[in-house]
Every structure is written in structure tokens, then in C-alpha cells.
Design an enzyme around this catalytic site. Structure first.
Site, PDB file in Angstrom:
ATOM      1  N   ARG A  46       0.820  -1.212   0.000  1.00  0.00           N
ATOM      2  CA  ARG A  46       0.000   0.000   0.000  1.00  0.00           C
ATOM      3  C   ARG A  46       0.856   1.266   0.000  1.00  0.00           C
ATOM      4  NH1 ARG A  46      -2.241  -0.628   4.453  1.00  0.00           N
ATOM      5  NH2 ARG A  46      -1.376   1.121   5.610  1.00  0.00           N
ATOM      6  N   TYR A 102     -16.242  19.061 -13.893  1.00  0.00           N
ATOM      7  CA  TYR A 102     -16.644  17.660 -13.970  1.00  0.00           C
ATOM      8  C   TYR A 102     -17.863  17.384 -13.099  1.00  0.00           C
ATOM      9  CZ  TYR A 102     -16.215  12.574 -13.610  1.00  0.00           C
ATOM     10  OH  TYR A 102     -16.455  11.224 -13.622  1.00  0.00           O
ATOM     11  N   ASP A 172      -7.087  20.821 -13.057  1.00  0.00           N
ATOM     12  CA  ASP A 172      -7.468  19.553 -13.676  1.00  0.00           C
ATOM     13  C   ASP A 172      -7.024  19.612 -15.136  1.00  0.00           C
ATOM     14  OD1 ASP A 172      -8.784  17.422 -14.976  1.00  0.00           O
ATOM     15  OD2 ASP A 172     -10.417  17.435 -13.525  1.00  0.00           O
ATOM     16  N   LYS A 197      -8.581   8.719 -19.172  1.00  0.00           N
ATOM     17  CA  LYS A 197      -8.934   9.353 -20.432  1.00  0.00           C
ATOM     18  C   LYS A 197      -7.757   9.274 -21.425  1.00  0.00           C
ATOM     19  CE  LYS A 197     -12.801  10.702 -18.344  1.00  0.00           C
ATOM     20  NZ  LYS A 197     -12.537  10.383 -16.919  1.00  0.00           N
TER      21      LYS A 197
END
Length: 379
Positions: A46, A102, A172, A197
Site C-alpha cells: 500500500r 466535472y 485539472d 482518459k
């Protein structure tokens, strides 16, 4: 000087080693041999993973070449967005976010407000978020080009204003990609993106990342990732790194085709509100042309058809374009964005993501579907 294509192909690769692969395969490990004190680079699955390390190095080389920046990879774009906001903001703080970003930002704003954080919103266009800045603001969040409306703001101008008030700035960068825009070079502190994306580009990987100007900021984001466990899988990280090699080829092809498609749509009487930052008469073009790189204005074109039914007929008639959400993939997609809710768009609003098909074939398919979407009542 290294070109974008060369950098994309070589980014993050380890030093050449005889008989070793140029890009090592994914490392699947929950734990590592760990003698003595836990001081090595890899201690637990992790915390860190060699496959993440190579990908993060590669993204940093694209987002901020030659700098001290550092990247932290996440399981999704929303994981990356949440990490920046929730690792930096505390009860009583104020943040400024776009009102046209978004579609999951409203849900995230609701969560922030539930934690006692004040959130102000303003549109992306015309640098409207400037008016929301004052000395109480701790973080300014920009999304440019904004999804799905494709408005653009001046990153450098807004970053300078925010920093004057003592605020950090996050951008972003999903739609632009690091080949189309480098927010850290324009003054931002964080460049955040959904690698789902265009970065990975094949519609088969969920991934997010945050590139931080300051290694100390990266450490706080990395600590948040460790705490909440929003880690990418090694296979996803490896697929993302593999896909970077074609990023420049894909982005250049998609951007050029998107502009050609936007020009073709502008000649249709039933199509209104055509948006693409590369169009010379688009309201976003002057700022986009000044801050976006290499004539790469993105793969997304938006427009509006007369109503919901007309839009649905158009989408049904497409043959080379999948009716699907997301954007940036090698296969073109389109959707009636209003079906999700959360975006302030008309019922006939279409977001079309241009893929890597031959431009003439794709444009012909879209125009044919538009012809077929007419009814006798349309005249």
C-alpha cells in the site's frame, strides 16, 4: 532539445540492462523481503510499488520536465482529485472551485461542506473565479478546458492572483493532457488528471494522478493515498506506462481531427453551440492558443441538437462512434450529456470525443448520422 514524441516514448524507462526488458513487467507484491529497520524503498504494497515508481517518473517527465516535481498515482481520477482537496483543506478553510467542471464536483463540494469547509464556485470562462479570491481562500481549483462545456481560463493569471492571497492552485489537466498543457510551468502547484482518459487512451484502465510542484506537497498527497488506500493496481500502472509511448501520436491525430469535425459541424443548420478551443472564433481560443502547447486543443467537441429525441436519433445512427461516456480513447465516443444530470446543459447537448479513426471516415459518419436524424417535421 527532446521533442514531445521522444519524451513520451522514453519517459520513465529504467537504465538499460543487458538481457532485461526495456519496460519491466508489473510487480505483483503485497509485501517485500524486509530485514531490519523499515527504511528501504519498498516495504508494503500500500506504500509503494516498483511499477508505480516507473509510471510516476514518466508522468513527471511529461508534466514538468527538468523540475523537482513529483507525481503520485491513484486508482482513479476522482481518487486524485479527492486526495488534493481533502489532504489540504480543514474545517474552517475556504476553497474556490469551478461551477462548470466535472459532474462529480457537486457531490464532492457537498462532502467538503459537510466537513465545515466553505466552497465558492464561479464559471471557468472570463477568469470569473478571480472574483471569489480573498485572503481566506486556501485552495483554488481550476479545470481548463472545462468538461463538458470547453471553456478555458488563464492559468498564469489566476495562479498569480491566488498566490498573492496565500492560496495553493490545482488544475485539472485531464482534457489537455501534459502534451497540450503544463499547468506547473504556468504557476500551478498541482496538476491533476484522470489517466483513464487520453493519457492511457484505450478505454481499458481506471487511473488518476497528481503531479506536485513541491516534493513536500507530494509527500502530503502520498500520505493521503496511503491512509485511504486509493492505490492503483500494478497491472493498471503498467498498462498506463505502456500506453504513454503513443500519447503524442494519439493526441496530435485526435486534436487535428477534432478541429476538422468542429468546422464541419459549424456548417449544419440544426447544430448550434459548436465548441472546440481550436476554432479561431471560439470564445476560448485566444487564451487556449496562448497557454496550450503545439496546437493541441483536445479531442472533445461539444454541440447542441434541437432536442433530446433528435440527439438520440443522431447517436443511434452513428456507426464509427460508440454511444459511451468518457473521452480521450482511440475509438470515438459520443453521448447526450444530459442523461447523467449534474451538468447544466440542454437536453440535446452532445459531447463527442474524437478517436484515431481516419478523419474523412469519421466526419462522413457523423454527417451521415445527422442527415438520418431528421424527421419530416424538420423540413
Amino acid at each position: 532539445m527532446t521533442g514531445d514524441g521522444t519524451r513520451a516514448v522514453r519517459a520513465g524507462l529504467p537504465e538499460a540492462e543487458a538481457y532485461a526488458p526495456t519496460l519491466p513487467g508489473p510487480v505483483f507484491a503485497a509485501h517485500y523481503h524486509l530485514p531490519g529497520d523499515a527504511t528501504g524503498p519498498y516495504t508494503y504494497g500500500r506504500d509503494a510499488n516498483p511499477t508505480w515508481t516507473l509510471l510516476e517518473r514518466a508522468i513527471t517527465e511529461l508534466e514538468a520536465p527538468g523540475s523537482e516535481a513529483a507525481t503520485v498515482a491513484f486508482a482513479s481520477g476522482m481518487g486524485a482529485i479527492s486526495a488534493v482537496l481533502l489532504s489540504r483543506l480543514r474545517q474552517g478553510d475556504t476553497a474556490v472551485l469551478p461551477s462548470d467542471g466535472y459532474q462529480l464536483l457537486p457531490a464532492l463540494i457537498e462532502r467538503l461542506e459537510g466537513y465545515g469547509i466553505t466552497v465558492r464556485t464561479a464559471p471557468t470562462a472570463n477568469d470569473a473565479q478571480l472574483a471569489a479570491l480573498d485572503d481566506s481562500v486556501k485552495l483554488l481549483w481550476l479545470e481548463t478546458p472545462a468538461n463538458p462545456g470547453l471553456d478555458v481560463c488563464d492559468i498564469r493569471r489566476l495562479a498569480e492572483a491566488a498566490h498573492a492571497h496565500g492560496a495553493l492552485v490545482a488544475v485539472d489537466n485531464t482534457l489537455a493532457t501534459p502534451l497540450g498543457q503544463r499547468p506547473l510551468e504556468l504557476g500551478a502547484d498541482f496538476s491533476v488528471a484522470s489517466g483513464t482518459k487520453a493519457l492511457t487512451g484505450h478505454g481499458d484502465v481506471l487511473l488518476g494522478y497528481v503531479t506536485c510542484r513541491d516534493p513536500e506537497l507530494a509527500a502530503s498527497v502520498r500520505a493521503w493515498r496511503k491512509t485511504v488506500g486509493a492505490i492503483p493496481g500494478p497491472m493498471e500502472a503498467w498498462l498506463a506506462h505502456r500506453s504513454l509511448a503513443t500519447l503524442q501520436l494519439r493526441v496530435d491525430r485526435q486534436s487535428a481531427t477534432a478541429l476538422a469535425l468542429a468546422e464541419a459541424l459549424g456548417g449544419r443548420s440544426e447544430v448550434t453551440g459548436v465548441r472546440h478551443p481550436g476554432l479561431p472564433d471560439d470564445p476560448a481560443h485566444p487564451v487556449a492558443a496562448a497557454q496550450m502547447r503545439g496546437g493541441r486543443f483536445g479531442c472533445v467537441v461539444s454541440c447542441t441538437l434541437p432536442d433530446k429525441e433528435h440527439a438520440e436519433r443522431f447517436l443511434t445512427g452513428l456507426r464509427l462512434v460508440d454511444d459511451a461516456t468518457s473521452f480521450g480513447g482511440v475509438r470515438s465516443t459520443a453521448e447526450r450529456r444530459g442523461r447523467w444530470g449534474g451538468d447544466a446543459v440542454p437536453e440535446g447537448f452532445i459531447r463527442l470525443s474524437v478517436g484515431a479513426e481516419d478523419p474523412d471516415d469519421l466526419i462522413a459518419d457523423v454527417l451521415r448520422a445527422l442527415d438520418g436524424a431528421h424527421t419530416p417535421a424538420d423540413g
